[in-house]
Design a protein around this motif. Structure first.
Motif, PDB file in Angstrom:
ATOM      1  N   CYS A  39       1.875  -4.271  -8.531  1.00  0.00           N
ATOM      2  CA  CYS A  39       2.012  -3.435  -8.206  1.00  0.00           C
ATOM      3  C   CYS A  39       2.376  -2.541  -8.604  1.00  0.00           C
ATOM      4  O   CYS A  39       1.482  -1.589  -8.075  1.00  0.00           O
ATOM      5  N   ASN A  40       2.905  -2.481  -9.744  1.00  0.00           N
ATOM      6  CA  ASN A  40       3.036  -1.497 -10.586  1.00  0.00           C
ATOM      7  C   ASN A  40       1.794  -0.666 -10.905  1.00  0.00           C
ATOM      8  O   ASN A  40       1.930   0.095 -11.420  1.00  0.00           O
ATOM      9  N   SER A  41       1.097  -1.766 -11.373  1.00  0.00           N
ATOM     10  CA  SER A  41      -0.473  -1.316 -12.113  1.00  0.00           C
ATOM     11  C   SER A  41      -1.845  -0.884 -10.937  1.00  0.00           C
ATOM     12  O   SER A  41      -2.651  -0.349 -11.255  1.00  0.00           O
ATOM     13  N   SER A  42      -1.264  -0.518  -9.638  1.00  0.00           N
ATOM     14  CA  SER A  42      -2.468  -0.705  -8.677  1.00  0.00           C
ATOM     15  C   SER A  42      -1.846   1.017  -8.534  1.00  0.00           C
ATOM     16  O   SER A  42      -0.750   1.219  -8.362  1.00  0.00           O
ATOM     17  N   PRO A  43      -3.094   1.721  -8.766  1.00  0.00           N
ATOM     18  CA  PRO A  43      -2.741   3.363  -8.135  1.00  0.00           C
ATOM     19  C   PRO A  43      -1.515   3.584  -6.767  1.00  0.00           C
ATOM     20  O   PRO A  43      -1.089   4.085  -6.369  1.00  0.00           O
ATOM     21  N   VAL A  44      -2.452   2.422  -5.656  1.00  0.00           N
ATOM     22  CA  VAL A  44      -2.389   2.834  -4.683  1.00  0.00           C
ATOM     23  C   VAL A  44      -1.764   1.674  -4.221  1.00  0.00           C
ATOM     24  O   VAL A  44      -2.801   0.777  -3.989  1.00  0.00           O
ATOM     25  N   LEU A  45      -0.812   0.923  -3.210  1.00  0.00           N
ATOM     26  CA  LEU A  45      -0.488  -0.140  -2.907  1.00  0.00           C
ATOM     27  C   LEU A  45      -1.311  -0.348  -1.176  1.00  0.00           C
ATOM     28  O   LEU A  45      -0.904   0.171  -0.674  1.00  0.00           O
TER      29      LEU A  45
END
Length: 186
Positions: A39-45
């Motif tokens: 989650c934290n590594s995806s620019p936009v969830l």
């Protein structure tokens, strides 16, 4: 997640790795952290993130199946778990729902098996969105759920005595996330 406290994964070179943990709890805690890191590594969830914690047994659930689940829901705050906003884990009543709306945590529960546990991170658009829930869920909140499937009634098992199939899709109510007001999609 694999039986006997194993997890397996592929790296970006498609190499397969396995990790064995000392306990079931250690394996589940690691899997939760992997999901939070995704989650934290995806620019936009933009979609629901799912991470199996325990696989369960039997057939995977699909649209039209009825479930009874135990869950805890947290707000996702400061790149991790915030406060619990809803749970039925220490209550006598399980949440009953029929899969079919394709919303929020239902999307993340597809394929789960009886006894299975899964960690879900749900973006605001798939949860309560801009309106939130007064006093419990702020607007535009990302939510985290740990869900455990306690009972399953497969839609295929619901047939009338005359051999006609009973419809499993009689206008299910949308259920982006559970609520503590006795909500049931059945």
């Amino acid at each position: 997640v694999q039986p006997n406290n194993y997890s397996t994964f592929y790296d970006d070179q498609r190499q397969n790795w396995s990790i064995m943990f000392e306990s079931e709890k250690a394996a589940m805690d690691f899997s939760k952290q992997v999901c939070i890191a995704k989650c934290n590594s995806s620019p936009v969830l933009e979609s629901v993130l799912c991470q199996d914690l325990l696989l369960g047994e039997g057939q995977g659930v699909e649209a039209g199946d009825s479930l009874e689940v135990a869950y805890t829901g947290w707000l996702f705050q400061n790149n991790g778990l915030g406060q619990v906003f809803d749970s039925n884990v220490n209550k006598d009543k399980l949440l009953r729902l029929k899969l079919g709306s394709g919303k929020g945590w239902e999307e993340g529960m597809m394929g789960m098996k009886k006894g299975g546990r899964r960690y879900l991170i749900i973006p605001p658009a798939w949860a309560y969105g801009a309106q939130g829930v007064a006093g419990r869920v702020p607007p535009d909140s990302t939510l985290v759920f740990e869900v455990e499937v306690k009972r399953v009634k497969l839609a295929k098992e619901c047939s009338a005595s005359d051999g006609l199939s009973v419809s499993s899709r009689d206008s299910p109510a949308p259920s982006p996330v559970p609520s503590s007001d006795g909500f049931s999609a059945d």
